[in-house]
Design an enzyme around this catalytic site. Structure first.
Site, short mmCIF file in Angstrom:
data_model
loop_
_atom_site.label_atom_id
_atom_site.label_comp_id
_atom_site.label_asym_id
_atom_site.label_seq_id
_atom_site.Cartn_x
_atom_site.Cartn_y
_atom_site.Cartn_z
N CYS A 78 0.84 -1.21 0.00
CA CYS A 78 0.00 0.00 0.00
C CYS A 78 0.87 1.25 0.00
CB CYS A 78 -0.90 0.01 1.23
SG CYS A 78 -2.02 -1.38 1.37
N CYS A 133 2.02 -9.65 -0.43
CA CYS A 133 1.80 -8.91 0.83
C CYS A 133 2.62 -9.47 1.99
CB CYS A 133 0.32 -8.92 1.19
SG CYS A 133 -0.67 -7.85 0.13
N ASP A 146 33.25 6.77 25.36
CA ASP A 146 33.85 7.93 26.00
C ASP A 146 33.91 7.63 27.50
OD1 ASP A 146 34.84 10.51 26.34
OD2 ASP A 146 32.84 11.33 26.68
#
Length: 752
Positions: A20, A382, A424
Site C-alpha cells: 500500500c 503482501c 567515551d
C-alpha cells in the site's frame, strides 16, 4: 516553483502493508510540485515536501483518495529546512489529538468503510447461496452478482493504481483472477475469494493498527491538564498543551507530570518507567530534571517548565520512532526491490502454468487456467513485503518504550553486527560529576576536615565544591559561615572560619604556607596515581587533612561491559582525560583504554578499526564526540535527553545505563531473527500451496487463505517483539577460549 518548500504530514487511513505504501508513494511522486515523499505503512503516516500548498495539497488528497485510502492532514506547515522542529510540532498536534478518529488515529475497526463493504459482500454471498438453493439453474448468476459487490471497488482501485504507476498491485492480481474465474464458470469460488480477500485486508489492518497504537499510546502518558501557578500564587488548571517554557506548575503526589521541567522546590520520588523503562523510582530534589508523562510519588513538586508540549520528551520519542520507521533497513530495501520483479514474475508464471500444459501435452484448458488463477492468488506479495517492516516497527517501538531510541531500520539491523564498541569516559562510563572518595585525617578528625572545607565552598557552583557540599550534606554536617572568603586563581580558597585561618586547595599551593611531611606527600601521590584529585586543608598554617574526589564509574558500568563481552563484542575506552586518571578508571572496569585524545584522534582510531574490518559502535555524549560518532558504523548517545545528543547520534539510550548498549544489540539480533522467521513463513507457505495447486489438491479459496494466512502469521509473529524487555533473554556465558581472547584484547592497545 518556490525555492522554499513546504512540508505536509498526513495520517493515511486504510494503509495496511508496504505494498500500500509503495502504491501511494508512486502516485504522489507523479504530482507536479512534489519534491519528496516518505510513506510508512507501519506508522500509518506520509510526509510530503512540495511547493505551493494551495495547489499541491488538493492534488495529493485527490490522488490518494482515488486509490481507496483516506487522508487526514495533520496541523502545522513549515519550510522543509529545519524539518526536525517542524516534525516535532506535527507530532505534538498528533499527540494532542490522540484518539480523535479524524486526526491522530483511525476510527474503531467496526466503524471503518471496509467493514461495511465486508458486511454487504458477505450478505450478498449468503443471499446468493440461498437463492441458488431455490433456483439451482441460476446459481452461477446469483454468485456473479454477489461477487460484483466486492469486485467493483477492488477493480476501481486496481485501475487507479495502474494509472498512478503501479500496474502490478494486489488489486490487479485479484481482479485478473476473479474475472478469469467468471470466464471459466467458477463463480461460487470467485465470490468466496473476494469475500475472503476483503476479510484478510481487515485482519491485516487490525494487526498493523496494533503496531501503530503501541507507539501512539505514548502520547496518552501526558496528562491533558496541568496546575499552573500564577504570579500571585493562585493555582489554575489549564490544558497541558498551553504550557510555555518558564511557566511554574504544581504536581501533587500520584499525578502524572504534564511537561518536561526542572524542580524548583519539594522532594519526591518519580516513577520514570513509562519514559525510560527504569524500574526503580528516581529521587528528585531542587535542580533535578523531570520528564513529561512520568508519575510523581509521595511529595509535592513545584516545577519550572523547560519544554513546550511539541518539544517534550514524549513528543521527541514519538517523532524519532515515526521518522525511524520511514527509514528502510538494507534487508527491507532488498525485499522492496525484489517484490518489484517478483509480482510480474508471478503473473508470468501463472500464465505459463495456464497455457503450457494444454499447448504442449494436451491437458484440459479449463483445469489449467483454474490452476493458473490460483497461482496468481498464491503469489500475492503482501506477506513477503510486510515481513521486514512489521518486525522493524515492532522492535523500534519496543526499544523506545525501554528508553532505547534507534533512528531507522538500518541502525536496528547494524546494531546486532557490532564487533567493537568504543566508549567515551566522562558522562558515559562514569557519572560525569566528581564525588568525594577519600577524607584523609592528618591533624584533625575527618568530620572537622569536611566541615571546614564545606564552609569555604559554600555558594560555589564549581564541580569540586558541589562534591564536597554533597558529601557534607550526606553526613548531616552543617558548615559554619566563612568570613573574608576569597579565591586564589588556580590555587584554592582562603577564609576565616570560627576564628581560624583556613586554606583549601592544591597541594602545591598548600606547601607555600604549610609544611607537608614525606608521609603526607606519599599519601597524596598515591591518591593522584589512582586518578583522584586531591585538595589539602590547612588550618592556621598547619596541614589538617585532605579530600580526594574523582568522577566515579557508573554503578552498572562493569556489568554492562561484561554483557558486551558475553555477546562477543570488544569494548574499549577513548578519552581526552589525562592518562593517569584514564588508566585508573579503565583498571577498575577492566577495559582497554586510549587517553589524552583530541576529538579528531577519537575519529581516527574509530576509522582505523573500521579499516581493519571491524564493525564499530561509538558511545558518547553527542557533543565533543561528534566526529567519532559520525565516523563509526553506529553512533550512540548516552543519556540522550538533550537535543544535541538525539540529533547527532544514530541511536540514544535515555536513562544512560551502560548495560543498555548490550540490550540494544540483543534487541537487534532478536529482530533480525524474527525477520528471517517471517521470510521463511511467507515463502514457505507460498511454495507449499504452489505445489498442492499444481498437483490439483487445492484451489482458489485455499490460495487466498494462503496469502491472507501468511500475512496475518507474519504480522502476528512480528508483534511478539512488542513485549520485549531488556534482560528477558539470558545472555550465554562466554566460553573459556572467548574469555582468554577478551583478556588478551583488554591488554592490547587500540590502533593509534
Amino acid at each position: 516553483m518556490s525555492d522554499l518548500l513546504a512540508r505536509s504530514r498526513y495520517r493515511v487511513e486504510g494503509m495496511d502493508c508496504a505494498g500500500c505504501a509503495r502504491k501511494i508513494d508512486a502516485a504522489v511522486r507523479r504530482i507536479d510540485g512534489v519534491e519528496d515523499v516518505a510513506v510508512s505503512a507501519t506508522s500509518g503516516a506520509m510526509t510530503v515536501e512540495h511547493a505551493d500548498p494551495q495547489s499541491v495539497r488538493p492534488a495529493i488528497e485527490k490522488q490518494v483518495t482515488r486509490l481507496g485510502y483516506r487522508l487526514h492532514l495533520l496541523p502545522g506547515e513549515s519550510p522543509a529546512e529545519g524539518t526536525a522542529a517542524a516534525t516535532a510540532r506535527d507530532v505534538a498536534h498528533t499527540a494532542a489529538a490522540a484518539g480523535h478518529p479524524g486526526i491522530a488515529g483511525e476510527a474503531p475497526w467496526w466503524r471503518q468503510p471496509r467493514v461495511r463493504l465486508i458486511f454487504f459482500c458477505g450478505l450478498a454471498l449468503v443471499l446468493a447461496f440461498a437463492a441458488g438453493r431455490l433456483l439451482p439453474n441460476l446459481d452461477s448468476w446469483f454468485y456473479a452478482a454477489a461477487l460484483m459487490v466486492g469486485l467493483v471497488p477492488i477493480a476501481r482501485r486496481a485501475f487507479a493504481a495502474a494509472l498512478a504507476g503501479t500496474p502490478f498491485s494486489i488489486e490487479t492480481l485479484m481482479t485478473i483472477a476473479t474475472v478469469g474465474a467468471l470466464v471459466i464458470g467458477a463463480t461460487a469460488e470467485a465470490a468466496a475469494v473476494i469475500f475472503l480477500f476483503l476479510l484478510g485486508e481487515l485482519l491485516e489492518g487490525l494487526a498493523a493498527g496494533r503496531a501503530r497504537a503501541s507507539i501512539r499510546s505514548l502520547s496518552a502518558l501526558v496528562p491533558k491538564m496541568a496546575r499552573l501557578e500564577g504570579a500571585d500564587g493562585r493555582i489554575e488548571e489549564i490544558a497541558a498543551e498551553r504550557l510555555a517554557v518558564g511557566d511554574h506548575i504544581l504536581v501533587r503526589p500520584g499525578d502524572r507530570i504534564a511537561a518536561d521541567g526542572e524542580v524548583l522546590s519539594g522532594t519526591s520520588s518519580v516513577d520514570e518507567a513509562p519514559v525510560t523503562g527504569e524500574s526503580l523510582p528516581a529521587g528528585k530534589a531542587p535542580g533535578d530534571a523531570v520528564f513529561a508523562g512520568t508519575v510523581n510519588g509521595d511529595g509535592v513538586l513545584r516545577l519550572r517548565v523547560t519544554a513546550a508540549a511539541q518539544d517534550n520528551t514524549i513528543a521527541r520519542i514519538i517523532r524519532l520512532v515515526e521518522e525511524a520507521q520511514e527509514k528502510k533497513a538494507p534487508t527491507e530495501r532488498f525485499i522492496d526491490r525484489f517484490s518489484r520483479y517478483y509480482t510480474p514474475g508471478v503473473v508470468l508464471l501463472a500464465a505459463l502454468v495456464a497455457v503450457l500444459p494444454p499447448l504442449t501435452v494436451g491437458e484440459p484448458w479449463l483445469e489449467w487456467i483454474y490452476k493458473g488463477l490460483a497461482i496468481l492468488l498464491i503469489g500475492c506479495p503482501c506477506a513477503l513485503v510486510i515481513s521486514t517492516p512489521a518486525a522493524i516497527a515492532a522492535a523500534l517501538s519496543a526499544g523506545a518504550r525501554q528508553g532505547l531510541l534507534m533512528k531507522g531500520g538500518a541502525v536496528l539491523e547494524e546494531a546486532g553486527r557490532l564487533q567493537v564498541v568504543a566508549f567515551d569516559k566522562t558522562g558515559t562510563l562514569t557519572r560525569g560529576q566528581p564525588s568525594v572518595t577519600d577524607i584523609i585525617s592528618f591533624a584533625a578528625e575527618e568530620a572537622e576536615v569536611l566541615r571546614l572545607a564545606a564552609a569555604l565552598e559554600q555558594g560555589s557552583s564549581h564541580p569540586l565544591a558541589m562534591a564536597v557540599l554533597e558529601k557534607a550534606a550526606g553526613r548531616d554536617i552543617t558548615p559554619p559561615p566563612a568570613t573574608e572568603a576569597s579565591a586564589i586563581g588556580g590555587k584554592g580558597l582562603t577564609g576565616t572560619v570560627s576564628g581560624k585561618s583556613v586554606y583549601f586547595g592544591s597541594p602545591r599551593a598548600a606547601a607555600e604556607t604549610a609544611t607537608l611531611t614525606e608521609d603526607q606527600s606519599r599519601t597524596i601521590a598515591a591518591l593522584n596515581d589512582a586518578g583522584k584529585t586531591v585538595s589539602v586543608l590547612a588550618v592556621d598554617g598547619r596541614v589538617a587533612g585532605a579530600i580526594a574526589v574523582r568522577d566515579e564509574p557508573r554503578a552498572d558500568a562493569r556489568a554492562g561491559l561484561a554483557s558486551l563481552r558475553a555477546l562477543g563484542i570488544r569494548p574499549m575506552m577513548l578519552t581526552g582525560d589525562n592518562r593517569r586518571t584514564a588508566k585508573a578508571v579503565a583498571g577498575a572496569l577492566g577495559v582497554e583504554v586510549q587517553a589524552e585524545l583530541m576529538p579528531e584522534d577519537k575519529a581516527r582510531i574509530v576509522g582505523d578499526l573500521r579499516k581493519e574490518g571491524y564493525r564499530v559502535g561509538k558511545v558518547g555524549d553527542g557533543i565533543n564526540d561528534a566526529p567519532a560518532l559520525a565516523t563509526a558504523d553506529i553512533g550512540i548517545a548516552m543519556g540522550g535527553s538533550t537535543d544535541v545528543a538525539l540529533e547527532t547520534a544514530d541511536a540514544a539510550v535515555l536513562h544512560g545505563r551502560v548495560g543498555d548498549v548490550s540490550a540494544m544489540v540483543v534487541l537487534s539480533r532478536k529482530a533480525m531473527a524474527n525477520i528471517h522467521q517471517n521470510i521463511t513463513i511467507a515463502i514457505g507457505l507460498k511454495l507449499a500451496f504452489f505445489v498442492t495447486t499444481v498437483l490439483g489438491i487445492t484451489g482458489l479459496w485455499p490460495a487466498i487463505l494462503a496469502d491472507t494466512g501468511a500475512t496475518v502469521l507474519v504480522t502476528a509473529n512480528a508483534m511478539r517483539l512488542l513485549a520485549w524487555k531488556p534482560g528477558a533473554e539470558r545472555v550465554k556465558r562466554p566460553s573459556v577460549r572467548q574469555r582468554v581472547r577478551d583478556a588478551a584484547q583488554t591488554g592490547r592497545q587500540a590502533p593509534g
